[in-house]
Design an enzyme around this catalytic site. Structure first.
Site, PDB file in Angstrom:
ATOM      1  N   LYS A  24       0.834  -1.206   0.000  1.00  0.00           N
ATOM      2  CA  LYS A  24       0.000   0.000   0.000  1.00  0.00           C
ATOM      3  C   LYS A  24       0.870   1.258   0.000  1.00  0.00           C
ATOM      4  CE  LYS A  24      -1.627   1.512   4.118  1.00  0.00           C
ATOM      5  NZ  LYS A  24      -1.356   2.918   4.492  1.00  0.00           N
ATOM      6  N   ASN A  25       1.884   1.274   0.873  1.00  0.00           N
ATOM      7  CA  ASN A  25       2.658   2.498   1.060  1.00  0.00           C
ATOM      8  C   ASN A  25       3.677   2.740  -0.052  1.00  0.00           C
ATOM      9  OD1 ASN A  25       1.127   2.973   3.264  1.00  0.00           O
ATOM     10  ND2 ASN A  25       2.705   2.510   4.784  1.00  0.00           N
ATOM     11  N   ARG A  94      -4.624  10.236   5.098  1.00  0.00           N
ATOM     12  CA  ARG A  94      -3.539  11.216   5.305  1.00  0.00           C
ATOM     13  C   ARG A  94      -2.562  11.239   4.142  1.00  0.00           C
ATOM     14  NH1 ARG A  94      -5.807  13.533   9.809  1.00  0.00           N
ATOM     15  NH2 ARG A  94      -7.479  12.024   9.733  1.00  0.00           N
ATOM     16  N   CYS A 118      -4.901  12.351  13.924  1.00  0.00           N
ATOM     17  CA  CYS A 118      -5.726  11.185  13.640  1.00  0.00           C
ATOM     18  C   CYS A 118      -5.571  10.222  14.786  1.00  0.00           C
ATOM     19  CB  CYS A 118      -5.378  10.554  12.307  1.00  0.00           C
ATOM     20  SG  CYS A 118      -3.781   9.743  12.253  1.00  0.00           S
ATOM     21  N   ARG A 123      -0.103  14.464  13.100  1.00  0.00           N
ATOM     22  CA  ARG A 123       0.553  14.249  11.801  1.00  0.00           C
ATOM     23  C   ARG A 123       1.068  15.602  11.323  1.00  0.00           C
ATOM     24  NH1 ARG A 123      -1.332   9.102   9.839  1.00  0.00           N
ATOM     25  NH2 ARG A 123       0.441   9.123   8.441  1.00  0.00           N
ATOM     26  N   PRO A 124       2.219  16.035  11.845  1.00  0.00           N
ATOM     27  CA  PRO A 124       2.728  17.370  11.492  1.00  0.00           C
ATOM     28  C   PRO A 124       3.131  17.446  10.019  1.00  0.00           C
ATOM     29  CG  PRO A 124       4.355  16.169  12.804  1.00  0.00           C
ATOM     30  CD  PRO A 124       3.118  15.317  12.751  1.00  0.00           C
ATOM     31  N   ILE A 125       3.252  18.674   9.505  1.00  0.00           N
ATOM     32  CA  ILE A 125       3.594  18.858   8.097  1.00  0.00           C
ATOM     33  C   ILE A 125       4.747  19.843   7.912  1.00  0.00           C
ATOM     34  CG2 ILE A 125       1.354  18.286   7.068  1.00  0.00           C
ATOM     35  CD1 ILE A 125       1.622  21.759   7.156  1.00  0.00           C
ATOM     36  N   ASP A 309       4.790   0.774  11.995  1.00  0.00           N
ATOM     37  CA  ASP A 309       3.624   0.087  11.433  1.00  0.00           C
ATOM     38  C   ASP A 309       3.535  -1.382  11.855  1.00  0.00           C
ATOM     39  OD1 ASP A 309       2.854   2.416  10.227  1.00  0.00           O
ATOM     40  OD2 ASP A 309       3.577   1.888   8.231  1.00  0.00           O
ATOM     41  N   ARG A 401      -8.513  -0.650   4.856  1.00  0.00           N
ATOM     42  CA  ARG A 401      -7.673   0.398   4.278  1.00  0.00           C
ATOM     43  C   ARG A 401      -6.323  -0.161   3.868  1.00  0.00           C
ATOM     44  NH1 ARG A 401      -6.364   4.362   8.290  1.00  0.00           N
ATOM     45  NH2 ARG A 401      -4.859   4.650   6.648  1.00  0.00           N
TER      46      ARG A 401
END
Ligand code: EPU
Length: 422
Positions: A24-25, A94, A118, A123-125, A309, A401
């Site tokens: 997925k990632n 995200r 979340c 979840r910083p940017i 994860d 997901r």
């Protein structure tokens, strides 16, 4: 949305062979790379997951044509016309932030909703913003959106070292933007995750000039345009690791095929320390649970360290260890919502800040539990496989997901697991 739940009658030893799906990632960033192409991008070995569908929806909102048949996905970005990723999609996924760099490179403009927090925490940017600014973009945060603009992106030195190490997402965004920038970009403190290296290879296949994939320092020489192409997604190391833990927690023996053992070294190492027999071959790994599970100490970190994860899943395994384990998540210090649910199944866990202490118990007992995020749901399924009686995992859409047909794959290994409407 129809809510499903997964039911598991625990206590069956898992035996057999299961194939890892595409990651997925790796697939999500590959889909955003397609936005850079002046043509059609074909991506193979894509897992059928809700997050992939959500990214497909986002690409359509941006004006691309998106099509998925079996595990093959096609994105035609020639008609892309919008540069805004709306809140409605970003709040569900995200990884939407991964379109920031590609949109800026393609349109000279991007509006991407801020992800907020979340269930796994903040979840910083800041690193994404820093990266885009280093390439010459003006970036503002307005009305809940990241608004970025650049008349032309210029290659530069970009420092992506963050307070918690490297960032997968910021590295992907800078790589994408730098590929079409003028001049040479050097990214310092780049993420080394296999999914990032894969993203760099995909860009190369589209005509980008990237060097250093898989290392801390990436060099990108900007080009004028990128072409579509055909790519195949690497296997999902987290899904594969989850199946190995399913073998371990049930005292069974499972072979995961179609995986890349060298991507999973820290996970295999942790399993060995926990007294699980692990054997890696070229593209498969066998795990066999042997009693007793031994307690271990573990800290998550950026690749090649132990992945955040896998943190929830190994927590489930260590609930049944003989002794006390300690586990710290430095990447997401609040990613512990599964702990309360595991306690409902009979686990003994206490949390202090970013660390949990797990006192092994002799057995778990089935109960209804609530999935709060993707990896937490996987942990609850694992616990359910080992628990006595029936475990019901509610809100199982979280697991859809990121795990393709998890109940089918586990059934094929002999688990008693099925899905019902909630
Ligand atoms: N960080 C910052 N500033 C930023 C960005 C990140 O401080 O601007 C911090 C984060 O708070 C975190 C660390 O850096 O502590 C790593 O975050 P990163 O940016 O690497 O994560 P991401 O790109 O948002 C991807 C995966 C996650 C996975 C993380 C860490 C995808 C689509 N998502 O997220 O996967 O946990 O890397 O490995 O690839 C999952 O699949 O369940 C999942 C959450």
């Amino acid at each position: 949305m129809a809510m499903d739940k997964i039911l598991i009658e625990g206590g069956k030893r898992l035996e057999g062979t299961v194939r890892a799906s595409g990651a997925k990632n790796a697939a999500l960033p590959a889909m955003t790379a397609a936005l850079l192409a002046d043509g059609v991008t074909t991506i193979r070995n894509v897992p059928r997951l809700r997050d992939i569908q959500a990214m497909g929806d986002l690409l359509e909102i941006l004006g691309c044509r998106f099509q998925m048949e079996e595990d093959v996905l096609r994105v035609d970005a020639r008609g892309a016309s919008s540069f805004e990723a709306p809140y409605d999609i970003v709040r569900k996924m995200r990884a939407s932030i991964y379109v920031l760099g590609p949109l800026l490179a393609r349109f000279g403009k991007a509006r991407v909703s801020l992800p907020g927090g979340c269930s796994i925490g903040d979840r910083p940017i800041d690193l994404h913003v820093r990266g885009m600014r280093s390439l010459g973009a003006r970036v503002e945060l307005k009305h809940g959106y990241i608004v970025a603009e650049a008349d032309s992106l210029r290659g530069a030195e970009v420092d992506l070292v963050g307070p918690r190490g490297s960032s997968v997402g910021a590295t992907v965004n800078v790589l994408a933007a730098a590929s079409l920038a003028r001049g040479v970009t050097r990214i310092l403190g780049a993420a080394k995750e296999p999914e990032v290296a894969e993203f760099a290879r995909i860009l190369q296949g589209m005509g980008a000039r990237v060097e250093g994939a898989g290392t801390r320092t990436l060099t990108v020489e900007g080009v004028d345009r990128l072409e579509g192409g055909e790519f195949s997604i690497i296997p999902d190391r987290i899904e594969a690791g989850t199946f190995l833990m399913a073998a371990a927690i049930t005292g069974g023996r499972v072979t995961v095929t179609g995986c890349v053992p060298s991507h999973m070294e820290s996970t295999l190492e942790a399993l060995k320390r926990a007294n699980v027999q692990v054997e890696a071959e070229d593209d498969s790994v066998i795990a066999a649970g042997t009693a007793p599970i031994k307690p271990i100490e573990l800290v998550t970190g950026p690749y090649p360290e132990f992945p955040t994860d896998m943190q929830a899943q190994i927590t489930a395994l260590l609930c049944l260890a003989r002794g006390v384990s300690r586990l710290t998540d430095h990447i997401y210090p609040d990613r512990f919502i599964h702990v309360r649910e595991l306690i409902r199944l009979g686990a003994r866990i206490t949390r202090i800040g970013a660390q949990v202490e797990i006192v092994g118990v002799d057995g778990l007992s089935g109960a209804p539990v609530m999935a709060s995020d993707l990896r937490a749901s996987a942990a609850l399924v694992l616990a359910g496989l080992a628990a006595q009686g029936v475990t019901q995992v509610l809100r199982v859409y979280h697991i859809d997901r990121g795990y393709e047909q998890i109940e089918r794959k586990l059934s094929s290994l002999g688990a008693r697991i099925w899905r019902e409407k909630e």
